[in-house]
Design a protein around this motif. Sequence first.
Motif, PDB file in Angstrom:
ATOM      1  N   ASP A   1      -7.432  -0.297  -6.815  1.00 17.89           N
ATOM      2  CA  ASP A   1      -7.647   0.935  -6.065  1.00 17.89           C
ATOM      3  C   ASP A   1      -6.614   1.079  -4.953  1.00 17.89           C
ATOM      4  O   ASP A   1      -6.072   2.170  -4.723  1.00 17.89           O
ATOM      5  CB  ASP A   1      -9.056   0.908  -5.471  1.00 17.89           C
ATOM      6  N   LEU A   2      -6.308  -0.027  -4.257  1.00 20.87           N
ATOM      7  CA  LEU A   2      -5.321   0.006  -3.179  1.00 20.87           C
ATOM      8  C   LEU A   2      -3.938   0.369  -3.701  1.00 20.87           C
ATOM      9  O   LEU A   2      -3.223   1.184  -3.101  1.00 20.87           O
ATOM     10  CB  LEU A   2      -5.294  -1.357  -2.480  1.00 20.87           C
ATOM     11  N   GLN A   3      -3.564  -0.219  -4.815  1.00 21.40           N
ATOM     12  CA  GLN A   3      -2.251   0.076  -5.406  1.00 21.40           C
ATOM     13  C   GLN A   3      -2.132   1.550  -5.789  1.00 21.40           C
ATOM     14  O   GLN A   3      -1.083   2.174  -5.580  1.00 21.40           O
ATOM     15  CB  GLN A   3      -2.034  -0.801  -6.657  1.00 21.40           C
ATOM     16  N   ARG A   4      -3.192   2.120  -6.320  1.00 20.19           N
ATOM     17  CA  ARG A   4      -3.165   3.531  -6.723  1.00 20.19           C
ATOM     18  C   ARG A   4      -2.986   4.436  -5.506  1.00 20.19           C
ATOM     19  O   ARG A   4      -2.218   5.409  -5.545  1.00 20.19           O
ATOM     20  CB  ARG A   4      -4.451   3.893  -7.475  1.00 20.19           C
ATOM     21  N   HIS A   5      -3.696   4.137  -4.429  1.00 15.21           N
ATOM     22  CA  HIS A   5      -3.577   4.970  -3.227  1.00 15.21           C
ATOM     23  C   HIS A   5      -2.206   4.806  -2.576  1.00 15.21           C
ATOM     24  O   HIS A   5      -1.649   5.776  -2.042  1.00 15.21           O
ATOM     25  CB  HIS A   5      -4.689   4.624  -2.241  1.00 15.21           C
ATOM     26  N   LEU A   6      -1.654   3.600  -2.605  1.00 12.86           N
ATOM     27  CA  LEU A   6      -0.303   3.394  -2.079  1.00 12.86           C
ATOM     28  C   LEU A   6       0.726   4.179  -2.894  1.00 12.86           C
ATOM     29  O   LEU A   6       1.632   4.806  -2.333  1.00 12.86           O
ATOM     30  CB  LEU A   6       0.039   1.904  -2.070  1.00 12.86           C
TER      31      LEU A   6
ATOM     32  N   PRO B   1      -7.854  -7.307   1.439  1.00 17.36           N
ATOM     33  CA  PRO B   1      -8.459  -6.783   0.207  1.00 17.36           C
ATOM     34  C   PRO B   1      -8.854  -7.885  -0.770  1.00 17.36           C
ATOM     35  O   PRO B   1      -8.139  -8.885  -0.915  1.00 17.36           O
ATOM     36  CB  PRO B   1      -7.355  -5.892  -0.368  1.00 17.36           C
ATOM     37  N   GLN B   2      -9.975  -7.676  -1.417  1.00 16.23           N
ATOM     38  CA  GLN B   2     -10.431  -8.590  -2.457  1.00 16.23           C
ATOM     39  C   GLN B   2      -9.730  -8.259  -3.777  1.00 16.23           C
ATOM     40  O   GLN B   2      -9.239  -7.138  -3.961  1.00 16.23           O
ATOM     41  CB  GLN B   2     -11.950  -8.480  -2.621  1.00 16.23           C
ATOM     42  N   PRO B   3      -9.679  -9.219  -4.707  1.00 16.67           N
ATOM     43  CA  PRO B   3      -9.021  -8.948  -5.999  1.00 16.67           C
ATOM     44  C   PRO B   3      -9.545  -7.700  -6.691  1.00 16.67           C
ATOM     45  O   PRO B   3      -8.775  -6.970  -7.318  1.00 16.67           O
ATOM     46  CB  PRO B   3      -9.321 -10.221  -6.806  1.00 16.67           C
TER      47      PRO B   3
ATOM     48  N   VAL C   1      -5.226  12.266   3.742  1.00 19.64           N
ATOM     49  CA  VAL C   1      -6.297  11.643   2.952  1.00 19.64           C
ATOM     50  C   VAL C   1      -5.818  10.333   2.335  1.00 19.64           C
ATOM     51  O   VAL C   1      -6.502   9.300   2.408  1.00 19.64           O
ATOM     52  CB  VAL C   1      -6.791  12.601   1.851  1.00 19.64           C
ATOM     53  N   ALA C   2      -4.629  10.348   1.732  1.00 17.95           N
ATOM     54  CA  ALA C   2      -4.110   9.146   1.078  1.00 17.95           C
ATOM     55  C   ALA C   2      -3.846   8.038   2.094  1.00 17.95           C
ATOM     56  O   ALA C   2      -4.203   6.873   1.868  1.00 17.95           O
ATOM     57  CB  ALA C   2      -2.825   9.478   0.309  1.00 17.95           C
ATOM     58  N   ALA C   3      -3.229   8.377   3.223  1.00 18.82           N
ATOM     59  CA  ALA C   3      -2.930   7.367   4.240  1.00 18.82           C
ATOM     60  C   ALA C   3      -4.203   6.818   4.859  1.00 18.82           C
ATOM     61  O   ALA C   3      -4.304   5.620   5.161  1.00 18.82           O
ATOM     62  CB  ALA C   3      -2.030   7.964   5.314  1.00 18.82           C
ATOM     63  N   SER C   4      -5.191   7.698   5.079  1.00 16.33           N
ATOM     64  CA  SER C   4      -6.465   7.257   5.645  1.00 16.33           C
ATOM     65  C   SER C   4      -7.169   6.283   4.705  1.00 16.33           C
ATOM     66  O   SER C   4      -7.753   5.282   5.151  1.00 16.33           O
ATOM     67  CB  SER C   4      -7.348   8.471   5.922  1.00 16.33           C
ATOM     68  N   LYS C   5      -7.093   6.556   3.391  1.00 12.50           N
ATOM     69  CA  LYS C   5      -7.741   5.669   2.421  1.00 12.50           C
ATOM     70  C   LYS C   5      -7.075   4.297   2.421  1.00 12.50           C
ATOM     71  O   LYS C   5      -7.753   3.266   2.382  1.00 12.50           O
ATOM     72  CB  LYS C   5      -7.665   6.303   1.022  1.00 12.50           C
ATOM     73  N   VAL C   6      -5.747   4.282   2.465  1.00 16.17           N
ATOM     74  CA  VAL C   6      -5.028   3.008   2.506  1.00 16.17           C
ATOM     75  C   VAL C   6      -5.409   2.226   3.759  1.00 16.17           C
ATOM     76  O   VAL C   6      -5.675   1.021   3.708  1.00 16.17           O
ATOM     77  CB  VAL C   6      -3.502   3.247   2.468  1.00 16.17           C
ATOM     78  N   SER C   7      -5.441   2.913   4.896  1.00 11.85           N
ATOM     79  CA  SER C   7      -5.793   2.254   6.154  1.00 11.85           C
ATOM     80  C   SER C   7      -7.197   1.666   6.105  1.00 11.85           C
ATOM     81  O   SER C   7      -7.432   0.545   6.573  1.00 11.85           O
ATOM     82  CB  SER C   7      -5.670   3.250   7.310  1.00 11.85           C
ATOM     83  N   GLN C   8      -8.133   2.409   5.511  1.00 11.00           N
ATOM     84  CA  GLN C   8      -9.512   1.926   5.410  1.00 11.00           C
ATOM     85  C   GLN C   8      -9.606   0.695   4.518  1.00 11.00           C
ATOM     86  O   GLN C   8     -10.312  -0.264   4.836  1.00 11.00           O
ATOM     87  CB  GLN C   8     -10.401   3.035   4.867  1.00 11.00           C
ATOM     88  N   LEU C   9      -8.887   0.709   3.397  1.00 14.42           N
ATOM     89  CA  LEU C   9      -8.931  -0.427   2.471  1.00 14.42           C
ATOM     90  C   LEU C   9      -8.310  -1.681   3.072  1.00 14.42           C
ATOM     91  O   LEU C   9      -8.587  -2.791   2.601  1.00 14.42           O
ATOM     92  CB  LEU C   9      -8.211  -0.072   1.166  1.00 14.42           C
ATOM     93  N   LEU C  10      -7.483  -1.516   4.103  1.00  9.26           N
ATOM     94  CA  LEU C  10      -6.807  -2.664   4.702  1.00  9.26           C
ATOM     95  C   LEU C  10      -7.462  -3.118   6.000  1.00  9.26           C
ATOM     96  O   LEU C  10      -6.881  -3.941   6.727  1.00  9.26           O
ATOM     97  CB  LEU C  10      -5.335  -2.319   4.965  1.00  9.26           C
ATOM     98  N   GLN C  11      -8.639  -2.588   6.316  1.00 10.99           N
ATOM     99  CA  GLN C  11      -9.325  -3.035   7.524  1.00 10.99           C
ATOM    100  C   GLN C  11      -9.655  -4.520   7.462  1.00 10.99           C
ATOM    101  O   GLN C  11      -9.672  -5.219   8.472  1.00 10.99           O
ATOM    102  CB  GLN C  11     -10.616  -2.225   7.727  1.00 10.99           C
ATOM    103  N   THR C  12      -9.910  -5.010   6.264  1.00 10.42           N
ATOM    104  CA  THR C  12     -10.082  -6.447   6.012  1.00 10.42           C
ATOM    105  C   THR C  12      -9.179  -6.820   4.844  1.00 10.42           C
ATOM    106  O   THR C  12      -8.804  -5.948   4.044  1.00 10.42           O
ATOM    107  CB  THR C  12     -11.545  -6.774   5.664  1.00 10.42           C
TER     108      THR C  12
END
Length: 552
Positions: free
Chosen positions: A90-95, A83-85, A70-81
């Motif tokens: 959210d990205l840092q928390r999932h990482l 990331p905006q500021p 779940v955590a890795a999938s969320k990171v991958s999804q957030l990095l599809q484009t």
Amino acid sequence: MQKVSQIPEQLDKLQKNYISSMPDKHAEITTYWVLAEQSQWRGDPIDKLRNVSARLSDSSALYGYSDINVAASKVSQLLQTPPQPSQLGDLQRHLQSLCSLLTIHAQDTPPPISDYKMKQAWPQREVCHLLCLVHSELRYEWLLNQLKAQSFQIELCTQPAELARILSQDNLPDMVLLDTGFYAASLQAGNPVAELKQQYSQVPLLFVSETHDFMSQLRSIQVGARAHLIQPLNVAQLLRTVDDLLMTEPNGNYRILLIEEEQKMALEHQAFLRQQGMQTYLINSPDALIEALVEFKPDLILLDTLLTHCNAYELATLIRQENAYLHIPIIFLLEENRETTHLDALNAGGNDSVARSISREHLLQLIQTQVTQSQRLYSMSAWDGLTGLLNHSHFMTHLNARIASAERAGSPVAIALLDIDDFHLVNQTHGYWIGNLVLKQVTRTLKQRLRRGDLLGRLYGDGFIIALHDADYASAQQVLESLIKDIGHSLCNVGNTALSITLSAGIAHYPGHIQVDKDPCTDILVVAKEAVKAAKQQGTGQVVIRSLTNAY
């Protein structure tokens, strides 16, 4: 194929290996995380971090780690484009969550997996067909039995007279193992190995000899070997070599950037290369070049000199001015096959130049050769050519990322520098060939003894550098003292020569982050160098540790 009865045992082994690889996955993610932050969340580090997370998402589901999935999938999804500021928090928390889960589960025992999931997840794997040309079946019996247990299909030949029958078979082996005894016997029988070399020219050949001297190495080259191992062999050593050789075989799935304007020739090139399993990207204007280089990431550029929008040689010169594209081979297609045009192509940074009328088969061979050489050199650029360890500059890149990761986690950091004692005497007494072999054997020992997550690099001639992650003051000292003691008690066997080798080590320890190359008084590398200098002053095989705080 694997027998069904072997699968549970193999699966258990794979699960254990997966758990033991979690520190490496943690290190890989934190490295690209730091690099992504440094690049303002743009560029290649984002792609690498996304790809690592996506692979981790798939593999963790397979092994039953749903929380990592779940955590890795969320990171991958957030990095599809990029990331905006507003997304960075959210990205840092999932990482951070992903890294924490990897740390926690690295201490796990393999989770149970149902028979149904096992059959669905682990299909039968292909067998590696290994042709063994050896002079004594008895000498290789134990090794071959171990390889059979690893799902190798072994075809054994001990008499050169049997080779003709083997060569008449339609199926080619994946690899050939040839030892010096069989080779010597084949010379007496009219050298059937020469026919082997001709008929199996595309099959990797592994040469096994009794010694590692110069003539033995030369003999292996003469028979067409791509690797040379010394008796006695062990399974782990052989498996690593087999994997390396098979992985370096051309896979044909290359990305070719075509810069051509003549539509007929461009379409012919595209169709032919795609038939060979390659990906192609065609542009006919310099305006699209940068986008093609960044997005398509070509393995090779095929550049036609008959461009109307710009000068092809100037375009190549422009590409070569960017360090990121120096490793990409450029092949010029020339209208006039003259010496001056070949020289112009060379001066513009071309790797080769051929007539536009070149045959498709010749062009294919040229592409495969250039890409294979380029990829090999590019992969080796981060590694020391002799030992295979990280070179100084790439070690420092990884080290800075590890230190930044340790700062986030509040983990201790230990840097150790190791020198081979009186190594100059080895070179003076036995020669540089033996000295190189000593360095390789010390490297193997260090790799075997260190944890998978620890960094190991070659610092200079006879110096090594180690980064021990999450190692407190006492454990760092204990690890290095034990390592130095074991090496000092063992003999380094190089051919017929047995040498006693000792190392001195200096350790710099700090419980958290410390800047590198800033203040000489607190630079962790400077402190480590001073420590190894003090160790050498005490004699051979000594370890000196320094702390950068008053905590110890």
